[in-house]
Structures are given as structure tokens and as C-alpha cells.
Design a protein around this motif. Sequence first.
Motif, PDB file in Angstrom:
ATOM      1  N   TYR A  32       0.879  -1.256   0.021  1.00 44.26           N
ATOM      2  CA  TYR A  32       0.040  -0.198   0.031  1.00 44.26           C
ATOM      3  C   TYR A  32       0.850   1.411   0.004  1.00 44.26           C
ATOM      4  CZ  TYR A  32      -4.191  -2.670   1.044  1.00 44.26           C
ATOM      5  OH  TYR A  32      -5.296  -3.740   1.186  1.00 44.26           O
ATOM      6  N   ALA A  33       0.127   2.383  -0.171  1.00 44.47           N
ATOM      7  CA  ALA A  33       0.760   3.820  -0.133  1.00 44.47           C
ATOM      8  C   ALA A  33      -0.077   4.498   0.799  1.00 44.47           C
ATOM      9  CB  ALA A  33       0.616   4.470  -1.584  1.00 44.47           C
ATOM     10  N   ILE A  34       0.205   4.957   1.606  1.00 44.77           N
ATOM     11  CA  ILE A  34      -0.440   5.840   2.749  1.00 44.77           C
ATOM     12  C   ILE A  34      -0.422   7.272   2.432  1.00 44.77           C
ATOM     13  CG2 ILE A  34      -0.902   6.224   5.218  1.00 44.77           C
ATOM     14  CD1 ILE A  34      -1.387   3.411   4.335  1.00 44.77           C
ATOM     15  N   GLY A  35      -1.527   8.252   2.801  1.00 46.08           N
ATOM     16  CA  GLY A  35      -1.492   9.539   2.408  1.00 46.08           C
ATOM     17  C   GLY A  35      -2.141  10.017   3.661  1.00 46.08           C
ATOM     18  N   ARG A  45     -10.436  19.317   0.448  1.00 43.14           N
ATOM     19  CA  ARG A  45      -9.367  18.366   1.032  1.00 43.14           C
ATOM     20  C   ARG A  45      -8.153  18.765   0.474  1.00 43.14           C
ATOM     21  NH1 ARG A  45     -11.813  12.961   2.769  1.00 43.14           N
ATOM     22  NH2 ARG A  45     -13.065  14.274   3.720  1.00 43.14           N
ATOM     23  N   GLU A  46      -7.134  18.946   1.405  1.00 43.26           N
ATOM     24  CA  GLU A  46      -5.717  19.025   0.895  1.00 43.26           C
ATOM     25  C   GLU A  46      -4.664  17.800   1.066  1.00 43.26           C
ATOM     26  OE1 GLU A  46      -2.255  22.349   1.941  1.00 43.26           O
ATOM     27  OE2 GLU A  46      -3.842  22.074   3.039  1.00 43.26           O
ATOM     28  N   GLY A  47      -4.142  17.428  -0.006  1.00 43.81           N
ATOM     29  CA  GLY A  47      -2.900  16.377   0.339  1.00 43.81           C
ATOM     30  C   GLY A  47      -1.947  16.939   0.945  1.00 43.81           C
ATOM     31  N   LEU A  48      -1.040  16.086   1.896  1.00 51.60           N
ATOM     32  CA  LEU A  48      -0.030  16.704   2.779  1.00 51.60           C
ATOM     33  C   LEU A  48       1.244  16.040   2.531  1.00 51.60           C
ATOM     34  CD1 LEU A  48      -2.034  17.529   5.942  1.00 51.60           C
ATOM     35  CD2 LEU A  48      -1.478  18.954   4.446  1.00 51.60           C
ATOM     36  N   SER A  49       1.158  14.542   2.553  1.00 52.80           N
ATOM     37  CA  SER A  49       2.352  13.644   2.852  1.00 52.80           C
ATOM     38  C   SER A  49       1.827  12.412   2.409  1.00 52.80           C
ATOM     39  CB  SER A  49       3.065  13.688   4.182  1.00 52.80           C
ATOM     40  OG  SER A  49       4.351  13.174   4.140  1.00 52.80           O
ATOM     41  N   PHE A  50       2.783  11.561   1.802  1.00 54.81           N
ATOM     42  CA  PHE A  50       2.716  10.306   1.124  1.00 54.81           C
ATOM     43  C   PHE A  50       3.689   9.424   1.502  1.00 54.81           C
ATOM     44  CE2 PHE A  50       0.274  13.540  -0.863  1.00 54.81           C
ATOM     45  CZ  PHE A  50      -1.225  13.171  -0.894  1.00 54.81           C
ATOM     46  N   ILE A  51       3.528   8.134   1.803  1.00 55.03           N
ATOM     47  CA  ILE A  51       4.503   7.174   1.894  1.00 55.03           C
ATOM     48  C   ILE A  51       4.246   5.729   1.170  1.00 55.03           C
ATOM     49  CG2 ILE A  51       3.682   6.475   4.121  1.00 55.03           C
ATOM     50  CD1 ILE A  51       6.948   6.278   4.698  1.00 55.03           C
ATOM     51  N   SER A  52       5.197   5.419   0.422  1.00 55.14           N
ATOM     52  CA  SER A  52       5.175   4.015   0.082  1.00 55.14           C
ATOM     53  C   SER A  52       5.385   3.019   1.050  1.00 55.14           C
ATOM     54  CB  SER A  52       6.006   3.643  -1.382  1.00 55.14           C
ATOM     55  OG  SER A  52       6.009   2.217  -1.650  1.00 55.14           O
ATOM     56  N   MET A  53       4.443   2.020   1.351  1.00 53.04           N
ATOM     57  CA  MET A  53       5.047   1.050   2.540  1.00 53.04           C
ATOM     58  C   MET A  53       5.891   0.201   2.115  1.00 53.04           C
ATOM     59  SD  MET A  53       3.291   2.607   4.999  1.00 53.04           S
ATOM     60  CE  MET A  53       3.212   1.355   6.325  1.00 53.04           C
ATOM     61  N   SER A  54       6.080  -0.348   0.671  1.00 55.47           N
ATOM     62  CA  SER A  54       6.963  -1.378   0.396  1.00 55.47           C
ATOM     63  C   SER A  54       8.293  -0.633   0.052  1.00 55.47           C
ATOM     64  CB  SER A  54       6.590  -1.884  -1.024  1.00 55.47           C
ATOM     65  OG  SER A  54       6.543  -0.801  -2.116  1.00 55.47           O
ATOM     66  N   THR A  55       8.718   0.589  -0.369  1.00 53.85           N
ATOM     67  CA  THR A  55       9.852   1.283  -0.373  1.00 53.85           C
ATOM     68  C   THR A  55      10.402   2.208   0.475  1.00 53.85           C
ATOM     69  OG1 THR A  55       9.242   2.671  -2.216  1.00 53.85           O
ATOM     70  CG2 THR A  55       9.583   0.853  -3.112  1.00 53.85           C
ATOM     71  N   GLY A  56       9.666   2.768   1.053  1.00 53.77           N
ATOM     72  CA  GLY A  56       9.689   4.034   2.014  1.00 53.77           C
ATOM     73  C   GLY A  56       9.804   5.173   1.267  1.00 53.77           C
ATOM     74  N   GLN A  57       9.570   5.392   0.042  1.00 51.02           N
ATOM     75  CA  GLN A  57       9.356   6.658  -0.850  1.00 51.02           C
ATOM     76  C   GLN A  57       8.335   7.637  -0.137  1.00 51.02           C
ATOM     77  OE1 GLN A  57       8.312   6.548  -4.825  1.00 51.02           O
ATOM     78  NE2 GLN A  57       9.539   8.154  -5.534  1.00 51.02           N
ATOM     79  N   THR A  58       8.753   8.787   0.011  1.00 54.42           N
ATOM     80  CA  THR A  58       7.861   9.816   0.481  1.00 54.42           C
ATOM     81  C   THR A  58       7.901  10.855  -0.466  1.00 54.42           C
ATOM     82  OG1 THR A  58       9.615  11.088   1.772  1.00 54.42           O
ATOM     83  CG2 THR A  58       8.436   9.061   2.860  1.00 54.42           C
ATOM     84  N   TYR A  59       6.628  11.572  -0.127  1.00 52.49           N
ATOM     85  CA  TYR A  59       6.322  13.026  -0.804  1.00 52.49           C
ATOM     86  C   TYR A  59       5.611  13.880  -0.017  1.00 52.49           C
ATOM     87  CZ  TYR A  59       5.535  16.933  -4.149  1.00 52.49           C
ATOM     88  OH  TYR A  59       5.690  17.989  -4.663  1.00 52.49           O
ATOM     89  N   HIS A 102      -2.631   2.778  -6.352  1.00 52.94           N
ATOM     90  CA  HIS A 102      -1.641   3.882  -6.729  1.00 52.94           C
ATOM     91  C   HIS A 102      -0.454   3.865  -5.571  1.00 52.94           C
ATOM     92  CE1 HIS A 102      -4.302   5.323  -9.903  1.00 52.94           C
ATOM     93  NE2 HIS A 102      -5.296   4.932  -9.130  1.00 52.94           N
ATOM     94  N   THR A 103       0.303   3.147  -5.784  1.00 56.71           N
ATOM     95  CA  THR A 103       1.315   2.937  -4.917  1.00 56.71           C
ATOM     96  C   THR A 103       2.897   3.527  -5.042  1.00 56.71           C
ATOM     97  OG1 THR A 103       2.159   0.806  -5.713  1.00 56.71           O
ATOM     98  CG2 THR A 103       0.320   0.698  -3.876  1.00 56.71           C
ATOM     99  N   VAL A 104       2.943   4.107  -6.157  1.00 60.62           N
ATOM    100  CA  VAL A 104       4.066   5.033  -6.691  1.00 60.62           C
ATOM    101  C   VAL A 104       4.025   6.416  -5.807  1.00 60.62           C
ATOM    102  CG1 VAL A 104       5.576   5.700  -8.371  1.00 60.62           C
ATOM    103  CG2 VAL A 104       4.767   3.579  -8.618  1.00 60.62           C
ATOM    104  N   VAL A 105       4.768   6.717  -5.313  1.00 60.97           N
ATOM    105  CA  VAL A 105       4.838   8.053  -4.464  1.00 60.97           C
ATOM    106  C   VAL A 105       6.043   8.681  -5.127  1.00 60.97           C
ATOM    107  CG1 VAL A 105       4.982   9.390  -2.343  1.00 60.97           C
ATOM    108  CG2 VAL A 105       3.796   7.194  -2.365  1.00 60.97           C
ATOM    109  N   GLY A 106       5.659   9.740  -6.120  1.00 61.37           N
ATOM    110  CA  GLY A 106       6.588  10.700  -6.669  1.00 61.37           C
ATOM    111  C   GLY A 106       6.188  12.178  -6.485  1.00 61.37           C
TER     112      GLY A 106
END
Length: 127
Positions: A32-35, A45-59, A102-106
Motif C-alpha cells: 500500500y501507499a498511505i496518505g 481537502r488538501e493532500g499533505l504527505s505520502f509514503i510507499s509502505m514497500s519502498t519507503g519513498q515519501t513526498y 496507486h502505490t508509486v509516490v513521486g
Amino acid sequence: EVKVVESGGGLVQAGGSLRLSCAISGDTVDGYAIGWFRQAPAREREGLSFISMSTGQTYTADSVRGRFTISSDNAENTAYLQMNSLKPEDTAVYYCAATHSHTVVGGLLPAHFFGSWGQGTQVTVSS
């Protein structure tokens, strides 16, 4: 698909810190990705921060970058949002959400990508 429960909201003075937790159950979070999102009255509604739980990539969004930090503890199926240097304009209901499609966090992910949402937790920052 999964249950999402936020916690950690409350009342804090300007300049203070708060850590929100997002507990996921019903499935492993590895795929999963978490937002984290927030919504203030009469605002989108405003998106703040996101993380891929598999790779640790964040935005993290420009509006909170440098103050808010997302992290995760996969063994506990939990994501966190550490919020520092809080301002009154940060006052909002904060939501955690999960997506497995949608698990790619870029960059910022729109809310409609997320199928599982928590109930929201109120964060109020006083001056």
C-alpha cells in the motif's frame, strides 16, 4: 479493503508539535501507499504527505514541507505524521487513507486514488 483508524489529534498551542498515528488492519501494509490529508471548513481537502509502505519513498506538499514528516512502522502496520512548528492555519480535520492501486509516490496523490479512509481526527492550533 482495509480498516484505517487515525488518532493523536487534539488542541495544541502555536509552535507546538503533535504526532498523528494511522493504524491499518485487515491486510498487510506492504503493498500500500498511505496518505495524510486535511480539510478545514469551507476548504478543499488538501493532500499533505505520502509514503510507499514497500519502498519507503515519501513526498510532502510544499505547504508543510520542513514542518511535517511522514514515517511508518511496517511491523506495526502503522504510519505517522509528525507535525512541528504548528500554526493556527493548520487547524483542520486530518485524515489518513490507504491505496493499493496507486502505490508509486513521486508527488501529490489526489484523494480519489484512495479507497480506504479513516474517520478523521481534529487538530486545533491556538494562537
